[in-house]
Write a protein that holds these residues in place. Structure first.
Motif, PDB file in Angstrom:
ATOM      1  N   THR A  41      93.717 -32.377 -15.379  1.00 19.94           N
ATOM      2  CA  THR A  41      93.415 -33.447 -14.161  1.00 19.94           C
ATOM      3  C   THR A  41      93.308 -32.593 -12.913  1.00 19.94           C
ATOM      4  N   GLN A  42      92.153 -32.962 -12.097  1.00 19.51           N
ATOM      5  CA  GLN A  42      92.159 -32.140 -10.673  1.00 19.51           C
ATOM      6  C   GLN A  42      91.716 -33.254  -9.740  1.00 19.51           C
ATOM      7  N   GLN A  43      91.795 -33.110  -8.636  1.00 20.10           N
ATOM      8  CA  GLN A  43      91.471 -33.973  -7.433  1.00 20.10           C
ATOM      9  C   GLN A  43      91.033 -33.022  -6.232  1.00 20.10           C
ATOM     10  N   GLY A  44      89.774 -33.480  -5.653  1.00 26.19           N
ATOM     11  CA  GLY A  44      89.449 -33.026  -4.536  1.00 26.19           C
ATOM     12  C   GLY A  44      89.035 -34.010  -3.322  1.00 26.19           C
ATOM     13  N   GLY A  45      89.676 -33.973  -2.397  1.00 28.10           N
ATOM     14  CA  GLY A  45      89.600 -34.877  -1.202  1.00 28.10           C
ATOM     15  C   GLY A  45      90.448 -35.966  -1.509  1.00 28.10           C
ATOM     16  N   LYS A  46      90.121 -37.220  -0.929  1.00 23.58           N
ATOM     17  CA  LYS A  46      91.081 -38.374  -0.885  1.00 23.58           C
ATOM     18  C   LYS A  46      90.765 -39.370  -2.132  1.00 23.58           C
ATOM     19  N   ILE A  47      91.934 -39.224  -2.800  1.00 21.10           N
ATOM     20  CA  ILE A  47      91.796 -40.219  -4.178  1.00 21.10           C
ATOM     21  C   ILE A  47      93.153 -41.153  -3.578  1.00 21.10           C
ATOM     22  N   PHE A  48      94.326 -40.777  -3.635  1.00 23.91           N
ATOM     23  CA  PHE A  48      95.442 -41.595  -3.054  1.00 23.91           C
ATOM     24  C   PHE A  48      95.133 -41.385  -1.440  1.00 23.91           C
ATOM     25  N   HIS A  49      96.088 -42.373  -0.949  1.00 20.85           N
ATOM     26  CA  HIS A  49      95.986 -42.625   0.400  1.00 20.85           C
ATOM     27  C   HIS A  49      96.588 -41.701   1.417  1.00 20.85           C
ATOM     28  N   GLY A  50      95.907 -41.003   2.402  1.00 19.87           N
ATOM     29  CA  GLY A  50      96.222 -40.143   3.268  1.00 19.87           C
ATOM     30  C   GLY A  50      97.434 -38.815   2.739  1.00 19.87           C
ATOM     31  N   LYS A  51      98.500 -38.912   3.068  1.00 19.07           N
ATOM     32  CA  LYS A  51      99.478 -37.721   2.438  1.00 19.07           C
ATOM     33  C   LYS A  51     100.195 -38.095   1.048  1.00 19.07           C
TER      34      LYS A  51
ATOM     35  N   ARG B  46      99.555 -37.489  -1.950  1.00 18.67           N
ATOM     36  CA  ARG B  46      98.848 -37.057  -2.892  1.00 18.67           C
ATOM     37  C   ARG B  46      99.319 -37.097  -4.321  1.00 18.67           C
ATOM     38  N   ASP B  47     100.494 -37.291  -4.566  1.00 17.18           N
ATOM     39  CA  ASP B  47     101.081 -37.766  -5.915  1.00 17.18           C
ATOM     40  C   ASP B  47     100.609 -36.231  -6.855  1.00 17.18           C
ATOM     41  N   PRO B  48     101.281 -35.243  -6.396  1.00 10.82           N
ATOM     42  CA  PRO B  48     101.384 -34.451  -7.237  1.00 10.82           C
ATOM     43  C   PRO B  48     101.452 -34.427  -8.789  1.00 10.82           C
ATOM     44  N   ILE B  49     102.355 -35.208  -9.017  1.00 17.74           N
ATOM     45  CA  ILE B  49     102.747 -35.501 -10.692  1.00 17.74           C
ATOM     46  C   ILE B  49     101.427 -36.022 -11.269  1.00 17.74           C
ATOM     47  N   SER B  50     100.358 -36.465 -10.873  1.00 23.11           N
ATOM     48  CA  SER B  50      99.241 -36.994 -11.555  1.00 23.11           C
ATOM     49  C   SER B  50      98.182 -35.852 -11.489  1.00 23.11           C
ATOM     50  N   TRP B  51      98.450 -34.528 -11.050  1.00 22.06           N
ATOM     51  CA  TRP B  51      97.470 -33.740 -11.033  1.00 22.06           C
ATOM     52  C   TRP B  51      97.655 -32.333 -11.303  1.00 22.06           C
ATOM     53  N   HIS B  52      97.057 -31.825 -12.264  1.00 24.21           N
ATOM     54  CA  HIS B  52      97.352 -30.252 -12.194  1.00 24.21           C
ATOM     55  C   HIS B  52      96.925 -29.305 -11.123  1.00 24.21           C
ATOM     56  N   GLU B  53      95.746 -29.716 -10.671  1.00 27.18           N
ATOM     57  CA  GLU B  53      95.277 -29.108  -9.503  1.00 27.18           C
ATOM     58  C   GLU B  53      94.769 -29.889  -8.036  1.00 27.18           C
ATOM     59  N   SER B  54      95.200 -29.674  -7.166  1.00 32.79           N
ATOM     60  CA  SER B  54      94.588 -30.401  -5.977  1.00 32.79           C
ATOM     61  C   SER B  54      93.866 -29.671  -4.945  1.00 32.79           C
ATOM     62  N   PHE B  55      92.820 -30.442  -4.277  1.00 29.68           N
ATOM     63  CA  PHE B  55      92.216 -29.603  -3.134  1.00 29.68           C
ATOM     64  C   PHE B  55      92.273 -30.846  -2.026  1.00 29.68           C
ATOM     65  N   PHE B  56      92.619 -30.076  -0.591  1.00 31.74           N
ATOM     66  CA  PHE B  56      92.489 -30.857   0.461  1.00 31.74           C
ATOM     67  C   PHE B  56      92.091 -30.196   1.610  1.00 31.74           C
ATOM     68  N   PRO B  57      90.908 -30.525   1.982  1.00 25.03           N
ATOM     69  CA  PRO B  57      90.295 -29.785   3.147  1.00 25.03           C
ATOM     70  C   PRO B  57      90.796 -30.526   4.498  1.00 25.03           C
ATOM     71  N   LYS B  58      90.459 -29.631   5.585  1.00 20.00           N
ATOM     72  CA  LYS B  58      90.800 -30.166   6.905  1.00 20.00           C
ATOM     73  C   LYS B  58      90.160 -31.407   7.139  1.00 20.00           C
ATOM     74  N   SER B  59      90.961 -32.388   7.921  1.00 17.30           N
ATOM     75  CA  SER B  59      90.251 -33.531   8.356  1.00 17.30           C
ATOM     76  C   SER B  59      89.889 -33.602   9.587  1.00 17.30           C
ATOM     77  N   HIS B  60      89.132 -34.909   9.910  1.00 22.27           N
ATOM     78  CA  HIS B  60      88.151 -35.180  11.192  1.00 22.27           C
ATOM     79  C   HIS B  60      89.106 -34.789  12.212  1.00 22.27           C
ATOM     80  N   ASP B  61      90.122 -35.095  12.168  1.00 22.61           N
ATOM     81  CA  ASP B  61      91.370 -35.056  13.364  1.00 22.61           C
ATOM     82  C   ASP B  61      91.405 -33.573  13.741  1.00 22.61           C
ATOM     83  N   GLU B  62      91.294 -32.595  12.847  1.00 21.64           N
ATOM     84  CA  GLU B  62      91.486 -31.243  13.157  1.00 21.64           C
ATOM     85  C   GLU B  62      90.108 -30.576  13.339  1.00 21.64           C
ATOM     86  N   ILE B  63      89.196 -31.249  13.652  1.00 18.86           N
ATOM     87  CA  ILE B  63      87.930 -30.759  14.037  1.00 18.86           C
ATOM     88  C   ILE B  63      87.469 -30.922  15.596  1.00 18.86           C
ATOM     89  N   ASN B  64      87.321 -30.275  16.222  1.00 18.17           N
ATOM     90  CA  ASN B  64      87.060 -30.222  17.800  1.00 18.17           C
ATOM     91  C   ASN B  64      85.978 -30.913  17.780  1.00 18.17           C
TER      92      ASN B  64
END
Length: 574
Positions: free
Chosen positions: A198-208, A210-228
């Protein structure tokens, strides 16, 4: 960098379809292992035959041999000779993968994607061609609904198979899922526990969450709030938008980062000798505020004056509503005062098209991999979005524009181009995927399997939802809606009500709550809603139990008046 703990190649081989069906015949009575059929994600004209009523015992599973390193060595062989590494061919068409009968899953979630998409016909200016192509090779559920009005409760509900009310999670500000239910099982966790990578990229669960117990690997990019970016002014900090300016940031946008991660991941999986099937979750957020859209996407929706207002908008739509209705009319008033209502529609349609492009790239990467013939694709949204319907902007209402969401399921053996108008919910995803992938059945879920719709030629199939058993949609502990195939009933904290004959009034323009001709129907819907809203998921046992609702409207009139009430009525009459 996220750590990758797969490919799980040391685990024992999976049971065959025949062994699995003998273990749980009930869950496999409709799915007849049609996973040897070819599916092309670029040419959507193929239509593989579907085995109609083939019993599991007749499935040819002789070809599903165990890989060489899983076979038991002969007794006379004292030491196993090392095998020379065989390089993987670059031509994916000629790659021979291990014969695991269980399909892979590509689980695509989109934030705030409403019914404007072309497959639902919600807006005449929408442009979502890749979603149309996906729908042409799968089943579109035209009447699918979320069980909550916010991201967190809706996603928690969809990923566990319980309504937001049963989970007692109603707000994005509420506790995270594991804080309330540490031992609950989610969809990806159930797949992980049964041998899937199981792998996740982006938003599957809400916000922070990320429920690591459900995944072998996770990828979370920078959000809109961090882009000027130069965001527009708005009545609130969220209701803003901007044309994306790459020169102002060193990062790509959220969805660009997610799709790049996924494309690289598919290449890596294609060049590996992984034996386990995969479950990959992709979460796209371009349609979530603030909208930050490249000029190339905005250009497709010019001139702005040519854009249509939402078909569900009606100027006098609020005249028959109670004051409890959550109308954010000040937002629409601000858009009208600043002459930016159609600008907001332009940005939302452009964001929708941008998500559609990402979905197209995801399907192309899947097609170019050796997994295209054996992967189920699920496309869903956590809830809808208002752009003027009911005088409201954004979400968080109990009306159709918030709860109605796109839902498409496609894959090997699934009917192509079929449209299902029956009432379904996102809570049905868990039991459906479990049955599709032949996993152990999860007992006690509130959703129902959609398998009868996926493999039958008929548009209608025997189903749990009816006028006597509808779908509960919740905004708060005392604010709910009940959706049945023909009716929509809403009740607020102070007891004010709305009743719509939804089949003939899909935009909810005519509130019948004060029409005495429908009093019996209103009472019937209210009784059903109270029964559904009284359900809670017990934290320790994870069983549904009945509780009491602390609200006056939960006290229903008795069918038979008690002796005390009769005396009181007589005294009052006298």
């Amino acid at each position: 960098q996220a750590e990758h703990t797969s490919p799980l190649r040391d685990r024992p081989p999976k049971k065959t379809c025949q062994e699995a069906s003998s273990r749980s015949s009930r869950s496999h009575h409709l799915l007849r292992c049609p996973l040897n059929q070819s599916v092309d994600y670029s040419d959507f004209s193929q239509s593989p035959p579907i085995p109609p009523n083939l019993p599991p015992e007749t499935i040819n599973i002789q070809s599903h041999q165990k890989p060489e390193h899983h076979q038991k060595p002969q007794q006379q062989q004292q030491q196993q000779q090392p095998r020379a590494h065989q390089p993987i061919q670059k031509d994916h068409k000629n790659i021979k993968l291990p014969k695991d009968p269980r399909p892979n899953v590509l689980f695509i979630s989109v934030d705030d994607l409403n019914s404007y998409v072309e497959i639902l016909g919600g807006h005449p200016n929408a442009s979502t061609s890749y979603m149309k192509k996906l729908a042409s090779r799968g089943v579109v559920f035209t009447n699918a609904h979320a069980s909550a009005t916010h991201c967190h409760p809706s996603r928690a509900s969809a990923l566990t198979g319980f309504t937001a009310n049963s989970l007692h999670i109603f707000s994005n500000k509420g506790p995270m899922l594991r804080e309330v239910y540490p031992s609950i099982t989610t969809i990806p966790q159930h797949f992980k526990n049964n041998g899937y990578m199981t792998q996740q990229g982006g938003k599957i669960f809400h916000g922070k969450d990320r429920d690591p117990i459900s995944w072998h690997e996770s990828f979370f990019p920078k959000s809109h709030d961090e882009i000027n970016q130069d965001l527009s002014e708005g009545p609130e900090h969220l209701l803003r938008w901007a044309q994306f300016n790459q020169s102002r940031t060193t990062y790509q946008q959220h969805d660009d980062q997610v799709i790049h991660w996924y494309e690289n991941r598919m290449k890596n999986l294609s060049n590996s000798d992984m034996l386990s099937p995969f479950f990959i979750g992709l979460g796209f957020t371009s349609t979530h505020l603030p909208w930050i859209i490249p000029e190339s996407d905005l250009r497709r929706f010019k001139p702005i004056e040519s854009l249509s207002l939402p078909p569900g908008y009606r100027p006098d739509d609020l005249n028959d509503l109670s004051y409890e209705a959550p109308v954010e009319s000040h937002r629409l008033s601000w858009l009208n005062q600043t002459n930016t209502w159609k600008t907001s529609i332009q940005y939302y349609l452009a964001a929708m098209r941008r998500v559609d492009q990402m979905i197209g790239r995801a399907l192309n990467a899947l097609q170019e991999s050796p997994f295209a013939d054996n992967t189920i694709v699920v496309l869903w949204s956590d809830h809808g979005f208002h752009l003027g319907e009911k005088g409201h902007i954004m979400k968080d209402t109990l009306w159709e524009q918030t709860s109605h969401v796109p839902l498409v399921i496609a894959g090997p053996g699934i009917r192509k181009g079929k449209r299902v108008d029956e009432l379904v919910g996102l809570i049905d995803l868990f039991p459906t995927l479990v049955e599709l992938c032949r996993l152990p059945v999860r007992e006690g879920l509130e959703g129902a399997s959609l398998i009868p719709f996926l493999f039958s030629e008929q548009k209608d199939a025997p189903f749990l939802r009816s006028e006597e058993k509808g779908l509960l949609i919740s905004k708060a502990h005392t604010k709910h809606a009940l959706r049945t195939p023909d009716w929509k009933y809403i009740i607020y904290g102070n007891g004010s009500e709305e009743v719509y004959k939804i089949r003939s009034d899909p935009h909810e323009w005519h509130n019948l709550a004060n029409d005495h001709k429908y009093d019996d129907q209103k009472l019937s819907l209210r009784k059903q809603l109270v029964a559904e809203a009284s359900k809670r998921l017990e934290k320790k046992s994870l069983q549904i139990v009945q509780t009491k609702i602390k609200s006056k409207w939960a006290k229903l009139p008795s069918d038979k008046p008690t002796e005390k009430k009769e005396k009181k009525n007589k005294a009052t009459t006298k």
